[in-house]
Design a protein around this motif. Structure first.
Motif, PDB file in Angstrom:
ATOM      1  N   PRO A   1      44.169  33.182  37.801  1.00  0.00           N
ATOM      2  CA  PRO A   1      44.447  32.762  39.179  1.00  0.00           C
ATOM      3  C   PRO A   1      43.590  33.472  40.223  1.00  0.00           C
ATOM      4  CG  PRO A   1      46.498  33.020  37.970  1.00  0.00           C
ATOM      5  CD  PRO A   1      45.414  33.529  37.071  1.00  0.00           C
ATOM      6  N   LYS A   2      43.201  34.719  39.961  1.00  0.00           N
ATOM      7  CA  LYS A   2      42.393  35.479  40.920  1.00  0.00           C
ATOM      8  C   LYS A   2      41.393  36.362  40.178  1.00  0.00           C
ATOM      9  CE  LYS A   2      45.939  35.860  44.554  1.00  0.00           C
ATOM     10  NZ  LYS A   2      45.217  35.139  45.598  1.00  0.00           N
TER      11      LYS A   2
ATOM     12  N   LYS B   1      48.730  21.184  49.875  1.00  0.00           N
ATOM     13  CA  LYS B   1      48.941  20.136  48.876  1.00  0.00           C
ATOM     14  C   LYS B   1      48.950  18.761  49.542  1.00  0.00           C
ATOM     15  CE  LYS B   1      51.231  23.430  45.859  1.00  0.00           C
ATOM     16  NZ  LYS B   1      52.452  23.902  45.211  1.00  0.00           N
TER      17      LYS B   1
ATOM     18  N   THR C   1      44.158  22.240  39.534  1.00  0.00           N
ATOM     19  CA  THR C   1      43.942  22.055  40.978  1.00  0.00           C
ATOM     20  C   THR C   1      44.926  22.837  41.842  1.00  0.00           C
ATOM     21  OG1 THR C   1      45.443  20.174  41.167  1.00  0.00           O
ATOM     22  CG2 THR C   1      43.177  19.693  40.520  1.00  0.00           C
ATOM     23  N   GLY C   2      45.931  23.406  41.215  1.00  0.00           N
ATOM     24  CA  GLY C   2      47.010  24.021  41.984  1.00  0.00           C
ATOM     25  C   GLY C   2      48.249  23.154  41.975  1.00  0.00           C
TER      26      GLY C   2
ATOM     27  N   GLY D   1      50.056  24.104  33.580  1.00  0.00           N
ATOM     28  CA  GLY D   1      50.071  23.413  34.865  1.00  0.00           C
ATOM     29  C   GLY D   1      51.432  22.821  35.179  1.00  0.00           C
TER      30      GLY D   1
ATOM     31  N   PRO E   1      42.566  22.357  48.184  1.00  0.00           N
ATOM     32  CA  PRO E   1      43.685  23.067  47.557  1.00  0.00           C
ATOM     33  C   PRO E   1      43.690  24.556  47.902  1.00  0.00           C
ATOM     34  CG  PRO E   1      42.473  21.757  45.942  1.00  0.00           C
ATOM     35  CD  PRO E   1      41.643  21.820  47.181  1.00  0.00           C
ATOM     36  N   GLU E   2      44.834  25.164  47.633  1.00  0.00           N
ATOM     37  CA  GLU E   2      44.983  26.598  47.862  1.00  0.00           C
ATOM     38  C   GLU E   2      44.513  27.423  46.662  1.00  0.00           C
ATOM     39  OE1 GLU E   2      49.058  26.764  50.411  1.00  0.00           O
ATOM     40  OE2 GLU E   2      49.132  25.631  48.538  1.00  0.00           O
ATOM     41  N   SER E   3      44.209  26.783  45.550  1.00  0.00           N
ATOM     42  CA  SER E   3      43.837  27.461  44.317  1.00  0.00           C
ATOM     43  C   SER E   3      42.566  28.293  44.476  1.00  0.00           C
ATOM     44  CB  SER E   3      43.622  26.420  43.210  1.00  0.00           C
ATOM     45  OG  SER E   3      42.933  26.969  42.118  1.00  0.00           O
ATOM     46  N   ASP E   4      42.640  29.580  44.132  1.00  0.00           N
ATOM     47  CA  ASP E   4      41.461  30.443  44.186  1.00  0.00           C
ATOM     48  C   ASP E   4      40.434  30.043  43.133  1.00  0.00           C
ATOM     49  OD1 ASP E   4      42.315  31.923  46.338  1.00  0.00           O
ATOM     50  OD2 ASP E   4      43.133  33.564  45.150  1.00  0.00           O
TER      51      ASP E   4
ATOM     52  N   GLY F   1      43.538  27.380  32.867  1.00  0.00           N
ATOM     53  CA  GLY F   1      44.046  28.139  34.003  1.00  0.00           C
ATOM     54  C   GLY F   1      45.530  28.417  33.870  1.00  0.00           C
TER      55      GLY F   1
END
Length: 204
Positions: free
Chosen positions: A7-8, A95, A32-33, A178, A123-126, A175
């Motif tokens: 995630p980071k 989103k 994608t988050g 999901g 998206p907010e995904s790092d 990742g």
């Protein structure tokens, strides 16, 4: 081929592996988050066509979506009115998918629909943001076919995703597990901001 990303704080070399595949016109599956999705370099028309073929999407009837890094990048690829800019600025990253007119800088396939509208996401995904920043271009994106599988593990578990779709793409990014969350789709036509699908995003 599968690549593990966290995630980071992913090593730049791992992000570069993804970007190299995208720059070569490859197709990936990535988190994608909300859901896992197919993705490619949005300016590589043959890669976009490949995803449309995999997902059996007709770009003449189905608006294609792109993911951008920031508002500046969105304005480079889409026509944003002042009112739409304010709404998007309040809600992105988030989103949401905003339906707005695309610009001609995008490949011709994005103009297959007579209206010329595209979906815009941030998206907010790092993981996604790291890829976009290194790619310096938008991603064309479409979610995995959720309605085709009774067992949601086949579209949420990276191992099963690779088993199911790996032969059709160049890379599957692991990742983590999901979810089946959907974006909220907002039609910005004539600055009316009509919600045509209520998903996880709450419009502010």
């Amino acid at each position: 081929m599968m690549l593990k990303l966290y995630p980071k704080n992913n090593p730049p070399q791992r992000i570069k592996e993804v970007v190299d595949i995208l720059n070569d016109g490859g197709v990936i599956i990535y988190p994608t988050g909300t859901t896992y999705a197919f993705g490619c370099h949005a300016l590589k028309e043959r890669a976009v066509e490949r995803i449309c073929k995999i997902r059996q999407i007709d770009p003449a009837t189905h608006p294609l979506s792109v993911i951008c890094y920031d508002m500046s990048s969105i304005s480079e690829y889409a026509q944003i009115s002042n009112a739409a800019y304010k709404v998007m600025k309040r809600n992105l990253p988030g989103k949401f998918t905003f339906i707005i007119p695309g610009k001609r800088v995008l490949p011709k396939i994005f103009r297959s629909r007579k209206t010329g509208e595209i979906g815009i996401r941030m998206p907010e995904s790092d993981i996604v943001r790291d890829i976009l920043q290194a790619l310096d271009a938008p991603l064309m994106t479409v979610s995995l076919p959720a309605d085709s599988y009774d067992d949601i593990a086949y579209i949420t578990d990276p191992g099963l995703i690779e088993e199911t779709f790996g032969s059709q793409v160049d890379l599957v990014i692991d990742g983590g597990i999901g979810c089946l969350g959907e974006t909220t789709i907002v039609d910005c036509h004539d600055d009316e901001f009509n919600i045509i699908r209520q998903g996880e995003g709450i419009l502010q």
